[in-house]
Design a protein around this motif. Structure first.
Motif, PDB file in Angstrom:
ATOM      1  N   LEU A 145     -28.720 -14.771  31.213  1.00 61.39           N
ATOM      2  CA  LEU A 145     -29.833 -14.289  31.283  1.00 61.39           C
ATOM      3  C   LEU A 145     -29.969 -13.844  29.803  1.00 61.39           C
ATOM      4  O   LEU A 145     -31.292 -13.667  29.408  1.00 61.39           O
ATOM      5  N   PRO A 146     -29.152 -13.057  29.336  1.00 59.63           N
ATOM      6  CA  PRO A 146     -29.192 -12.427  27.894  1.00 59.63           C
ATOM      7  C   PRO A 146     -29.455 -13.521  26.993  1.00 59.63           C
ATOM      8  O   PRO A 146     -30.165 -13.320  26.092  1.00 59.63           O
ATOM      9  N   LEU A 147     -28.948 -14.578  27.200  1.00 63.35           N
ATOM     10  CA  LEU A 147     -29.170 -15.918  26.182  1.00 63.35           C
ATOM     11  C   LEU A 147     -30.504 -16.131  26.292  1.00 63.35           C
ATOM     12  O   LEU A 147     -31.333 -16.594  25.215  1.00 63.35           O
ATOM     13  N   ALA A 148     -31.103 -16.367  27.325  1.00 59.49           N
ATOM     14  CA  ALA A 148     -32.509 -16.830  27.809  1.00 59.49           C
ATOM     15  C   ALA A 148     -33.643 -15.995  27.261  1.00 59.49           C
ATOM     16  O   ALA A 148     -34.515 -15.946  26.511  1.00 59.49           O
ATOM     17  N   LEU A 149     -33.139 -14.576  27.417  1.00 58.06           N
ATOM     18  CA  LEU A 149     -34.059 -13.408  26.818  1.00 58.06           C
ATOM     19  C   LEU A 149     -33.944 -13.448  25.042  1.00 58.06           C
ATOM     20  O   LEU A 149     -34.864 -13.132  24.497  1.00 58.06           O
ATOM     21  N   ALA A 150     -32.953 -13.542  24.557  1.00 58.22           N
ATOM     22  CA  ALA A 150     -32.498 -13.937  23.335  1.00 58.22           C
ATOM     23  C   ALA A 150     -33.534 -14.889  22.777  1.00 58.22           C
ATOM     24  O   ALA A 150     -34.544 -14.765  21.525  1.00 58.22           O
ATOM     25  N   VAL A 151     -33.638 -16.104  23.552  1.00 59.25           N
ATOM     26  CA  VAL A 151     -34.352 -17.291  23.019  1.00 59.25           C
ATOM     27  C   VAL A 151     -35.897 -16.936  23.031  1.00 59.25           C
ATOM     28  O   VAL A 151     -36.700 -17.410  22.321  1.00 59.25           O
ATOM     29  N   ARG A 152     -36.199 -15.980  24.354  1.00 56.09           N
ATOM     30  CA  ARG A 152     -37.545 -15.697  24.295  1.00 56.09           C
ATOM     31  C   ARG A 152     -38.203 -14.815  23.288  1.00 56.09           C
ATOM     32  O   ARG A 152     -39.018 -15.036  22.789  1.00 56.09           O
ATOM     33  N   ASN A 153     -37.366 -13.821  22.956  1.00 56.83           N
ATOM     34  CA  ASN A 153     -37.561 -12.844  21.569  1.00 56.83           C
ATOM     35  C   ASN A 153     -37.639 -13.809  20.419  1.00 56.83           C
ATOM     36  O   ASN A 153     -38.502 -13.430  19.536  1.00 56.83           O
ATOM     37  N   ALA A 154     -36.746 -14.588  20.231  1.00 59.53           N
ATOM     38  CA  ALA A 154     -36.910 -15.180  18.907  1.00 59.53           C
ATOM     39  C   ALA A 154     -37.968 -16.302  18.613  1.00 59.53           C
ATOM     40  O   ALA A 154     -38.762 -16.386  17.710  1.00 59.53           O
ATOM     41  N   ALA A 155     -38.401 -16.799  20.069  1.00 59.12           N
ATOM     42  CA  ALA A 155     -39.700 -17.528  19.922  1.00 59.12           C
ATOM     43  C   ALA A 155     -40.880 -16.831  19.460  1.00 59.12           C
ATOM     44  O   ALA A 155     -41.751 -17.384  19.104  1.00 59.12           O
ATOM     45  N   ALA A 156     -40.918 -15.663  20.010  1.00 58.81           N
ATOM     46  CA  ALA A 156     -42.014 -14.608  19.473  1.00 58.81           C
ATOM     47  C   ALA A 156     -41.910 -13.941  18.371  1.00 58.81           C
ATOM     48  O   ALA A 156     -42.801 -13.110  17.784  1.00 58.81           O
ATOM     49  N   GLY A 157     -40.631 -14.266  17.640  1.00 61.16           N
ATOM     50  CA  GLY A 157     -40.526 -13.631  16.212  1.00 61.16           C
ATOM     51  C   GLY A 157     -40.041 -12.329  16.318  1.00 61.16           C
ATOM     52  O   GLY A 157     -39.962 -11.394  15.281  1.00 61.16           O
ATOM     53  N   ARG A 158     -39.206 -11.747  17.457  1.00 61.37           N
ATOM     54  CA  ARG A 158     -38.907 -10.438  17.588  1.00 61.37           C
ATOM     55  C   ARG A 158     -37.216 -10.608  17.450  1.00 61.37           C
ATOM     56  O   ARG A 158     -36.517 -10.691  18.321  1.00 61.37           O
ATOM     57  N   ILE A 159     -36.928 -10.548  16.207  1.00 60.83           N
ATOM     58  CA  ILE A 159     -35.493 -10.633  15.788  1.00 60.83           C
ATOM     59  C   ILE A 159     -34.919  -9.238  15.580  1.00 60.83           C
ATOM     60  O   ILE A 159     -35.447  -8.586  14.681  1.00 60.83           O
ATOM     61  N   ALA A 160     -33.941  -8.762  16.382  1.00 60.79           N
ATOM     62  CA  ALA A 160     -33.515  -7.550  16.184  1.00 60.79           C
ATOM     63  C   ALA A 160     -31.827  -7.466  16.980  1.00 60.79           C
ATOM     64  O   ALA A 160     -31.709  -8.360  17.645  1.00 60.79           O
ATOM     65  N   LEU A 167     -34.464   3.031  27.561  1.00 60.18           N
ATOM     66  CA  LEU A 167     -35.115   3.087  26.089  1.00 60.18           C
ATOM     67  C   LEU A 167     -34.074   2.365  25.285  1.00 60.18           C
ATOM     68  O   LEU A 167     -33.224   3.396  25.084  1.00 60.18           O
ATOM     69  N   LEU A 168     -34.311   1.610  24.313  1.00 58.52           N
ATOM     70  CA  LEU A 168     -33.538   1.139  23.396  1.00 58.52           C
ATOM     71  C   LEU A 168     -33.986   1.876  21.861  1.00 58.52           C
ATOM     72  O   LEU A 168     -33.100   2.070  20.953  1.00 58.52           O
ATOM     73  N   SER A 169     -35.085   2.523  21.913  1.00 57.54           N
ATOM     74  CA  SER A 169     -35.432   2.889  20.478  1.00 57.54           C
ATOM     75  C   SER A 169     -35.215   4.407  20.454  1.00 57.54           C
ATOM     76  O   SER A 169     -35.450   5.014  21.315  1.00 57.54           O
ATOM     77  N   THR A 170     -34.624   4.889  19.281  1.00 57.60           N
ATOM     78  CA  THR A 170     -34.180   6.360  19.312  1.00 57.60           C
ATOM     79  C   THR A 170     -34.693   6.798  17.534  1.00 57.60           C
ATOM     80  O   THR A 170     -35.005   5.638  16.802  1.00 57.60           O
ATOM     81  N   PRO A 171     -34.609   7.914  17.279  1.00 58.16           N
ATOM     82  CA  PRO A 171     -35.115   8.174  16.029  1.00 58.16           C
ATOM     83  C   PRO A 171     -34.272   7.690  15.024  1.00 58.16           C
ATOM     84  O   PRO A 171     -34.771   7.435  13.750  1.00 58.16           O
ATOM     85  N   ALA A 172     -33.124   7.136  15.186  1.00 58.48           N
ATOM     86  CA  ALA A 172     -32.433   6.546  14.162  1.00 58.48           C
ATOM     87  C   ALA A 172     -32.536   5.242  14.005  1.00 58.48           C
ATOM     88  O   ALA A 172     -31.853   4.371  13.189  1.00 58.48           O
ATOM     89  N   GLY A 173     -33.029   4.667  14.853  1.00 60.31           N
ATOM     90  CA  GLY A 173     -33.225   3.199  15.197  1.00 60.31           C
ATOM     91  C   GLY A 173     -32.966   2.474  16.515  1.00 60.31           C
ATOM     92  O   GLY A 173     -33.138   3.317  17.475  1.00 60.31           O
ATOM     93  N   LEU A 174     -32.628   1.264  16.559  1.00 61.02           N
ATOM     94  CA  LEU A 174     -32.305   0.840  18.010  1.00 61.02           C
ATOM     95  C   LEU A 174     -31.071   0.818  18.410  1.00 61.02           C
ATOM     96  O   LEU A 174     -29.973   0.899  17.592  1.00 61.02           O
ATOM     97  N   SER A 175     -30.901   1.355  19.586  1.00 56.77           N
ATOM     98  CA  SER A 175     -29.433   1.310  20.057  1.00 56.77           C
ATOM     99  C   SER A 175     -29.393   1.119  21.679  1.00 56.77           C
ATOM    100  O   SER A 175     -30.305   1.478  22.180  1.00 56.77           O
ATOM    101  N   ARG A 176     -28.258   0.685  22.123  1.00 57.62           N
ATOM    102  CA  ARG A 176     -28.130   0.548  23.452  1.00 57.62           C
ATOM    103  C   ARG A 176     -27.980   1.586  24.316  1.00 57.62           C
ATOM    104  O   ARG A 176     -27.552   1.554  25.615  1.00 57.62           O
ATOM    105  N   ALA A 177     -27.666   3.071  23.795  1.00 59.32           N
ATOM    106  CA  ALA A 177     -27.422   4.228  24.273  1.00 59.32           C
ATOM    107  C   ALA A 177     -28.568   4.932  24.357  1.00 59.32           C
ATOM    108  O   ALA A 177     -28.398   6.273  24.232  1.00 59.32           O
ATOM    109  N   GLY A 178     -29.595   4.484  24.577  1.00 62.52           N
ATOM    110  CA  GLY A 178     -30.964   5.172  24.715  1.00 62.52           C
ATOM    111  C   GLY A 178     -31.106   5.990  26.020  1.00 62.52           C
ATOM    112  O   GLY A 178     -30.370   5.921  26.929  1.00 62.52           O
ATOM    113  N   LEU A 179     -32.435   6.532  26.104  1.00 62.87           N
ATOM    114  CA  LEU A 179     -32.838   7.393  27.360  1.00 62.87           C
ATOM    115  C   LEU A 179     -32.977   6.457  28.427  1.00 62.87           C
ATOM    116  O   LEU A 179     -33.693   5.459  28.541  1.00 62.87           O
TER     117      LEU A 179
END
Length: 378
Positions: A182-197, A218-230
């Motif tokens: 599933l994460p691999l499929a999600l990465a392909v979907r984001n890459a196809a939409a130009g969302r590289i992060a 939430l992955l967005s934080t004031p310092a940037g993207l993080s997997r430890a969000g709210l």
């Protein structure tokens, strides 16, 4: 000349009955060695086990929609599994030989002695949610051995049983493989939409107004993207506790950063589910310096910033007031999430993969094909 006496040939002995042949003796109410329903031929216990398929489809759907599955779902399946386990034990015992030892006893011992502890340990260490662990416990009881279904000239599972012979373990390995895909499929979907992060494998961006109706983190934080969000359930708990909507908070962030605006009588935070029944007072609190019949003046950018407050957003007060933990949320994590949501139009979120979805898919694959890992490699 005397002819040598010849020893009489031993009488041919019939092989012991197989497990399915034994059913003719132990379960005559099914009218034969096997049962046929809608063209599918199998033993009575194996056919009854198919009840689990629509139930797991339902809980997978519920897990996607609400992230909540009632514990009462598992009780009937667990009881059914216990009954079918005893039924299979009688059939295997009557068949004797390999049917009892290798087809039933060893796979069942592995299912109950390995899959059950794995489910419990993953839940204990936080790898699984409670519903995920209960689902695996039920599967360990319901599917300890490989079932067999004949449909025309086809026999399912197509790959047949593994050397281990434990069907619940096959379901678990299938679920893990699906969960990895599933994460691999999600990465392909984001890459196809130009969302590289860096978090493109675990999430995607959404508009802020979709956040209140979205599960995940939430992955967005004031310092940037993080997997430890709210955690978004914790966000909903906070907003309901204050009697606020996210739109109201965004309209007056300076006001609601001030802990003096916390309500004197907070609402119930509920459990944070999107569909939770919540009756909230929607005043959101008022500044102590503002009279009851006055409207607070609009804040300017030069007003007090969050660093000037002892408890910006009232995060400490919220977590101290509620019963239990808001999914492990800390005051700092809550404040950072609120800062992002107060300013940003688009935020990255991770929906998290509800593990009951891979479990359901793994169950279906196991019933149709068998073990994806061992069946493909060996």
């Amino acid at each position: 000349m005397l002819e040598s006496a010849t020893e009489p040939e031993p009488e041919a002995t019939e092989p012991p009955p197989t497990r399915r042949e034994a059913e003719n003796v132990t379960a005559p109410r099914f009218g034969g060695t096997v049962v046929t329903i809608a063209g599918a031929v199998a033993t009575g216990p194996d056919l009854l086990r198919l009840v689990a398929v629509p139930v797991f489809a339902l809980v997978a759907y519920r897990d996607i929609e609400t992230r909540r599955v009632s514990s009462t779902v598992w009780i009937p399946l667990a009881l059914l599994g216990a009954v079918l386990l005893c039924w299979d034990a009688r059939l295997a015992w009557a068949a004797g030989g390999n049917a009892w030892t290798y087809e039933f006893l060893i796979p069942t011992a592995i299912s109950l002695g390995l899959v059950v502890p794995i489910a419990y340990l993953f839940w204990w260490f936080g790898g699984f949610g409670g519903a995920d662990a209960k689902a695996l416990l039920v599967l360990a009881v319901l599917f300890p051995t490989f079932p067999e279904y004949a449909l025309g000239s086809w026999t399912f599972p197509l790959a047949g049983p593994t050397n281990v012979g434990t069907f619940s373990f096959t379901i678990l390995t299938n679920a893990v493989l699906v969960g990895i895909a599933l994460p691999l499929a999600l990465a392909v979907r984001n890459a196809a939409a130009g969302r590289i992060a860096p978090v493109m494998f675990v999430g995607w961006p959404i508009s802020w107004d979709r956040v209140p109706e979205t599960h995940g983190r939430l992955l967005s934080t004031p310092a940037g993207l993080s997997r430890a969000g709210l955690d978004l359930d914790a966000l909903r708990m906070y907003l309901r506790w204050r009697g606020l909507s996210l739109a109201e908070l965004r309209d007056a962030p300076e006001r609601y950063r001030n802990p003096a605006t916390l309500p004197a009588e907070p609402n119930s935070p509920t459990d944070g589910a999107v569909a939770a029944d919540s009756q909230t007072r929607s005043d959101g609190g008022a500044l102590e310096s503002v009279a009851d019949n006055e409207t607070p003046a609009a804040e300017s950018e030069s007003e007090t910033r969050p660093a000037d407050y002892d408890d910006p957003w009232g995060a400490d007060a919220f977590l101290a007031d509620i019963d239990g933990s808001a999914y492990g949320t800390t005051p700092e994590t809550l404040r950072e999430g609120l800062e992002v949501l107060a300013d940003e139009e688009t935020v990255w979120i991770s929906p998290g993969t509800p593990f009951l979805v891979p479990v359901f898919v793994g169950l279906v694959i196991a019933l149709v094909y068998g073990d994806l890992l061992l069946g493909t490699l060996f």
